[in-house]
Design a protein around this motif. Structure first.
Motif, PDB file in Angstrom:
ATOM      1  N   GLY A  73       0.984  -1.376   0.008  1.00 54.36           N
ATOM      2  CA  GLY A  73      -0.151   0.305   0.073  1.00 54.36           C
ATOM      3  C   GLY A  73       0.981   1.174   0.054  1.00 54.36           C
ATOM      4  O   GLY A  73       0.273   2.271   0.309  1.00 54.36           O
ATOM      5  N   SER A  76      -0.680   3.716  -2.497  1.00 53.59           N
ATOM      6  CA  SER A  76      -1.839   4.283  -1.841  1.00 53.59           C
ATOM      7  C   SER A  76      -1.694   4.764  -0.295  1.00 53.59           C
ATOM      8  O   SER A  76      -2.302   6.394  -0.185  1.00 53.59           O
ATOM      9  CB  SER A  76      -2.675   3.305  -1.400  1.00 53.59           C
ATOM     10  OG  SER A  76      -3.247   2.030  -2.459  1.00 53.59           O
ATOM     11  N   ASP A  85      -4.887  11.185  -6.875  1.00 51.60           N
ATOM     12  CA  ASP A  85      -4.430  10.492  -7.743  1.00 51.60           C
ATOM     13  C   ASP A  85      -3.176   9.960  -7.977  1.00 51.60           C
ATOM     14  O   ASP A  85      -3.471   9.954  -9.673  1.00 51.60           O
ATOM     15  CB  ASP A  85      -5.544   9.523  -8.117  1.00 51.60           C
ATOM     16  CG  ASP A  85      -5.349   7.836  -8.430  1.00 51.60           C
ATOM     17  OD1 ASP A  85      -3.938   7.343  -8.052  1.00 51.60           O
ATOM     18  OD2 ASP A  85      -5.967   7.383  -8.921  1.00 51.60           O
ATOM     19  N   HIS A 206      -2.932  -1.265   6.277  1.00 45.55           N
ATOM     20  CA  HIS A 206      -3.923  -2.087   5.956  1.00 45.55           C
ATOM     21  C   HIS A 206      -4.207  -2.163   7.706  1.00 45.55           C
ATOM     22  O   HIS A 206      -4.642  -3.766   7.637  1.00 45.55           O
ATOM     23  CB  HIS A 206      -3.445  -3.359   4.750  1.00 45.55           C
ATOM     24  CG  HIS A 206      -2.529  -2.684   3.655  1.00 45.55           C
ATOM     25  ND1 HIS A 206      -3.796  -1.769   2.607  1.00 45.55           N
ATOM     26  CD2 HIS A 206      -1.808  -3.485   2.909  1.00 45.55           C
ATOM     27  CE1 HIS A 206      -3.654  -2.237   1.664  1.00 45.55           C
ATOM     28  NE2 HIS A 206      -2.067  -3.138   1.417  1.00 45.55           N
ATOM     29  N   SER A 240      -4.853   2.825   7.553  1.00 47.07           N
ATOM     30  CA  SER A 240      -5.599   2.892   6.591  1.00 47.07           C
ATOM     31  C   SER A 240      -5.270   3.816   5.802  1.00 47.07           C
ATOM     32  O   SER A 240      -6.271   4.592   5.057  1.00 47.07           O
ATOM     33  CB  SER A 240      -6.523   1.813   6.590  1.00 47.07           C
ATOM     34  OG  SER A 240      -7.625   1.243   5.372  1.00 47.07           O
ATOM     35  N   ARG A 242      -6.767   3.160   2.602  1.00 50.35           N
ATOM     36  CA  ARG A 242      -7.384   3.418   1.811  1.00 50.35           C
ATOM     37  C   ARG A 242      -9.039   4.216   2.839  1.00 50.35           C
ATOM     38  O   ARG A 242      -9.413   4.776   1.858  1.00 50.35           O
ATOM     39  CB  ARG A 242      -7.829   1.996   1.581  1.00 50.35           C
ATOM     40  CG  ARG A 242      -7.189   1.401   0.529  1.00 50.35           C
ATOM     41  CD  ARG A 242      -7.485   0.227   0.023  1.00 50.35           C
ATOM     42  NE  ARG A 242      -7.840  -1.056   1.535  1.00 50.35           N
ATOM     43  CZ  ARG A 242      -8.054  -2.084   0.996  1.00 50.35           C
ATOM     44  NH1 ARG A 242      -8.018  -2.898   0.006  1.00 50.35           N
ATOM     45  NH2 ARG A 242      -8.005  -3.145   2.390  1.00 50.35           N
ATOM     46  N   GLN A 243      -8.671   3.976   4.235  1.00 51.58           N
ATOM     47  CA  GLN A 243     -10.364   4.268   4.151  1.00 51.58           C
ATOM     48  C   GLN A 243      -9.880   5.391   4.920  1.00 51.58           C
ATOM     49  O   GLN A 243     -10.315   6.283   5.965  1.00 51.58           O
ATOM     50  CB  GLN A 243      -9.737   3.477   5.581  1.00 51.58           C
ATOM     51  CG  GLN A 243     -10.814   2.051   5.808  1.00 51.58           C
ATOM     52  CD  GLN A 243     -12.040   2.014   4.554  1.00 51.58           C
ATOM     53  OE1 GLN A 243     -12.887   3.093   4.696  1.00 51.58           O
ATOM     54  NE2 GLN A 243     -12.652   1.049   3.580  1.00 51.58           N
TER      55      GLN A 243
END
Length: 551
Positions: A73, A76, A85, A206, A240, A242-243
């Motif tokens: 990640g 990310s 992005d 993660h 995280s 992503r979150q």
């Protein structure tokens, strides 16, 4: 180097001694060259060059490298920090061996990016984006790098990661809950960078995939592994990407490091100290010893014996006796000494200007040193080197021993030349001897005049010329006094002169011995002592400069 001096001056104006420490490491590396392992010296050169390059560039920017394995990640996390992005993630990677850069604050960054080797097409100026927000001001001055995957199957990716890891001011390592104990990252990066803990941050990504009741124990396990690598105290942040969980904490940590303006200096300091410690370990901590006067004197004595100084001194004394006796002896027999060979001329020494033109000054007829004499010289050279290198690390002790013998092949010729050019002072007779020579010839002339007088008297009586009478003194005829006195006084004066000749010969022998030993000392200084002293000076220079680099 010019860039180093420029960078050093720049840092000095900012109230830091980092420039002096980089210069000290450079001086220590230069003095260690040819003495310590070449790879270690080359590493120090690389660190100096890198530090000089970084010091010359923008001090308002902090290079933050985000590194990690495939699937950790990392990209990310890069996107989450930039709010854009910018880096491809997931199955789309790996697509390139180049790192991507996002820059907050364009002014002064171009040269830094060129130094980092980031192509323009992989650069994004964050302050040029339309959605610049509050977080951009917090990260003002950051050059954020998204490095290729360090475990990629592409060799070019490995090379790019290794290149940028040593250039980044702050390293953010992104770990995956499934592979945080992977030996690949611990053995290849974490353990070798143990001295760089102050410029490292570890991110456990993660974290949303880990049950809440196991998160604390997993973070504790990550800290345990880092401590085993020598990285205890390195911040560990669970996020995280992503979150968005924990991203703000990571951003705040990076912003705090940037705001303190210490990250780039801390990285350079860590590089300097790590390399200086390795040099220090290889150099050792023994104090620099001084050359012993007694050892040098013993070496000079051995060299004098091998060069034949005692033989020359004896020849000087004999030659002086021969020449002075010839000058002060009774002239009628003194010439006989010319039939004897002159000891100095037999050795091609003290020949005078004409003799030197004929034979040259580079060679004498001195015999070569015997095996015993040569062995004594070798022993004294070895003893001198071992005395000053006692306690030194092996590379430096070996360097001292090598220096002590590096020019011994020239020793015999140099000693021979030293004897040949030394003024022994035996070709000049003393002033008093010249005066005695005049007196001796006056006495000879007196005796000859007396004999001539007698010859005239005899001739007068033969031709019946009346004898006017021969004067006398104390009842002794004057011509007889002239003959007997001239001969007797000459012989007596010659005998008395021998005492003065002996004293003069011994004095000249002592003077010649002192001059010859002085010439021998010059040779020993040049061929043995000075090379050893140069190694000791280099050793002390390394010790002094490492002390500055490590402070």
């Amino acid at each position: 180097m010019t860039s180093l001096l420029e960078g050093a001056k720049k840092l000095v104006t900012r109230g830091t001694d980092l420039g002096a420490r980089v210069a000290a490491l450079e001086a220590a590396a230069d003095a260690s060259r040819g003495r310590l392992d070449d790879s270690l010296v080359a590493e120090a050169d690389t660190i100096v060059e890198r530090a000089a390059g970084r010091m010359r560039l923008s001090a308002e920017h902090t290079v933050v490298g985000i590194a990690g394995a495939t699937g950790s990640g990392k990209s990310s996390t890069f996107n989450a920090l930039t709010g854009l992005d910018l880096s491809s993630v997931g199955v789309r990677r790996p697509t390139t061996s180049w790192a991507s850069a996002c820059i907050w604050g364009q002014e002064g960054a171009e040269e830094l990016l060129e130094w980092l080797g980031i192509p323009p097409r992989h650069q994004t100026m964050r302050d040029s984006m339309l959605d610049t927000g509050r977080e951009d001001q917090a990260l003002q001055g950051v050059v954020l790098l998204d490095l290729p995957d360090h475990d990629s199957t592409e060799v070019s990716h490995h090379l790019e990661v290794d290149r940028l890891v040593v250039l980044a001011d702050l390293l953010v390592w992104v770990l995956d809950p499934q592979k945080y104990a992977d030996a690949a990252i611990h053995d290849r990066y974490f353990a070798p960078l143990a001295s760089h803990r102050d410029v490292m941050v570890v991110v456990l990504n993660h974290i949303d995939t880990v049950p809440a009741d196991k998160r604390d124990s997993m973070i504790a396990d990550v800290r345990r592994l880092l401590a085993a690598d020598g990285l205890d105290g390195v911040p560990v942040i669970a996020i995280s990407a992503r979150q968005g969980e924990g991203v703000d904490e990571l951003r705040e940590l990076i912003a705090a490091r940037v705001a303190s303006k210490k990250a780039n200096r801390a990285r350079t300091e860590a590089d300097i100290k790590a390399t200086a410690r390795r040099l220090d370990e290889a150099t050792g901590s023994a104090k620099t010893r001084s050359l012993s006067d007694e050892r040098v004197a013993a070496l000079d004595d051995a060299l004098a014996d091998a060069a034949g100084v005692p033989t020359v001194v004896e020849a000087v004394e004999k030659s002086t006796r021969m020449r002075a006796n010839r000058a002060t002896g009774w002239p009628l027999v003194a010439w006989v000494s010319k039939l004897k060979p002159d000891p100095l001329k037999r050795l091609h020494l003290d020949l005078g200007a004409v003799g030197k033109q004929l034979t040259g000054t580079a060679r004498t007829s001195m015999p070569k040193p015997t095996q015993m004499q040569q062995a004594r010289v070798d022993t004294e050279v070895r003893a001198l080197a071992e005395d000053v290198s006692r306690g030194m690390a092996h590379p430096w002790a070996a360097a001292v021993r090598h220096a002590s013998t590096s020019r011994l092949d020239d020793l015999h010729d140099r000693l021979d030349a030293a004897l040949a050019r030394t003024d022994l002072g035996a070709d000049r007779i003393p002033v008093w001897a010249g005066l005695l020579r005049v007196v001796q010839w006056l006495l000879i002339l007196t005796a000859v005049a007396g004999l001539g007088w007698y010859a005239l008297v005899a001739a007068s009586s033969y031709v019946n010329v009346p004898d006017p009478g021969t004067p006398s003194w104390q009842g002794v005829a004057v011509p007889l006094l002239m003959v007997a006195g001239g001969i007797g006084a000459g012989i007596l004066l010659a005998l008395l002169a021998r005492v003065l000749v002996a004293l003069t010969a011994r004095k000249r022998a002592r003077v010649a011995d002192a001059r010859l030993r002085g010439a021998i000392n010059e040779v020993s200084q040049e061929l043995v002592v000075e090379p050893i002293a140069a190694e000791l000076a280099a050793y002390q220079q390394v010790r002094d400069n490492l002390a500055v680099a490590l402070r």
